[in-house]
Design a protein around this motif. Sequence first.
Motif, short mmCIF file in Angstrom:
data_model
loop_
_atom_site.label_atom_id
_atom_site.label_comp_id
_atom_site.label_asym_id
_atom_site.label_seq_id
_atom_site.Cartn_x
_atom_site.Cartn_y
_atom_site.Cartn_z
N THR A 78 -29.25 -6.38 19.78
CA THR A 78 -28.67 -5.40 20.71
C THR A 78 -28.48 -6.03 22.09
O THR A 78 -27.49 -5.75 22.78
N ARG A 79 -29.39 -6.89 22.52
CA ARG A 79 -29.28 -7.57 23.82
C ARG A 79 -28.03 -8.42 23.90
O ARG A 79 -27.34 -8.46 24.93
N HIS A 80 -27.74 -9.16 22.83
CA HIS A 80 -26.57 -10.04 22.82
C HIS A 80 -25.28 -9.22 22.85
O HIS A 80 -24.34 -9.58 23.57
N VAL A 81 -25.23 -8.16 22.06
CA VAL A 81 -24.03 -7.31 22.05
C VAL A 81 -23.81 -6.68 23.42
O VAL A 81 -22.69 -6.64 23.93
N LEU A 82 -24.88 -6.21 24.04
CA LEU A 82 -24.77 -5.65 25.39
C LEU A 82 -24.19 -6.68 26.36
O LEU A 82 -23.30 -6.38 27.15
N TRP A 83 -24.68 -7.90 26.30
CA TRP A 83 -24.19 -8.95 27.19
C TRP A 83 -22.70 -9.20 26.96
O TRP A 83 -21.92 -9.30 27.90
N GLY A 117 -31.78 0.24 22.58
CA GLY A 117 -30.75 -0.78 22.74
C GLY A 117 -29.40 -0.29 22.27
O GLY A 117 -28.37 -0.53 22.92
N ILE A 118 -29.39 0.41 21.14
CA ILE A 118 -28.14 0.98 20.62
C ILE A 118 -27.62 2.04 21.58
O ILE A 118 -26.42 2.10 21.86
N GLU A 119 -28.52 2.85 22.11
CA GLU A 119 -28.09 3.87 23.07
C GLU A 119 -27.48 3.22 24.31
O GLU A 119 -26.47 3.69 24.84
N ALA A 120 -28.06 2.11 24.79
CA ALA A 120 -27.51 1.42 25.95
C ALA A 120 -26.09 0.91 25.65
O ALA A 120 -25.21 0.97 26.51
N ILE A 121 -25.87 0.42 24.43
CA ILE A 121 -24.54 -0.03 24.02
C ILE A 121 -23.57 1.14 24.04
O ILE A 121 -22.46 1.05 24.57
N VAL A 122 -23.99 2.27 23.47
CA VAL A 122 -23.14 3.46 23.42
C VAL A 122 -22.82 3.95 24.83
O VAL A 122 -21.67 4.29 25.13
#
Length: 197
Positions: A78-83, A117-122
Motif C-alpha cells: 500500500t505504501r508503494h502504491v500511495l507513493w 493503507g487502502i483507505e489512504a489510497i481511496v
Amino acid sequence: MSQGDSNPAAIPHAAEDIQGDDRWMSQHNRFVLDCKDKEPDVLFVGDFMVQLMQQYEIWRELFSPLHALNFGIGGDTTRHVLWRLKNGELENIKPKVIVVWVGTNNHENTAEEVAGGIEAIVQLINTRQPQAKIIVLVCSLWWVETDIFRLGQLFNWPIRTYPDDQRHQLFTGKMSRVTMKEKIKVQLASWTVEILH
C-alpha cells in the motif's frame, strides 16, 4: 481510519531497488508517460495481482476495449502504491473507474494497518480523481475470512452475501449493489468493495 503518520501502511514510500536495475522506478516512469499519452476509461492500480491480469485473454476481451491502463507492479505494498499515485500516476487522465487491488504484499502490517493503507489510497484517489468510481478488490489469499469482515467493520460497511456464490461478499451501505461478476466480469478476486463518493 488511515491513521496518518501512525500507520506505517499509509505512509507513501518508493520501493527499494533490490535488484539494482532501477526496474521499479522505470515501471513507474512508464506509467506516468502513459498518463500523458493515453485516455483510459478504466485504470487498474496495485501489485502483482493487477500486473498479471494483462497476461490473460480476459484482459484483451474485456478490458482492452474499455481503454484500460494497467498500473500493477509485483511486490508493491500500500505504501508503494500511495507513493506512485502521489507522484504522477493520477495526472493528465480522467478515468471513469479506478480499480485498486493491493495489500497482498503487506506482510509486516496488521489487517487494520492494511485497511488504513487502502483507505489512504481511496482518499487520495477521491481527492485527485473525483469523477471516478472506485472499486477495491481484496485478495482472500492474504486476508482470511474473519479479516475481510473486520475490514467491513473498520470502515463501518455492512456485508451482504450473495447466495449464488458464497465466496463473493459485497460491502453495502455506501456502495452500490453490484457483484464483481456484473461490474468487471472477472473471477480474479474473491472479494469486491465498490466505494461511491
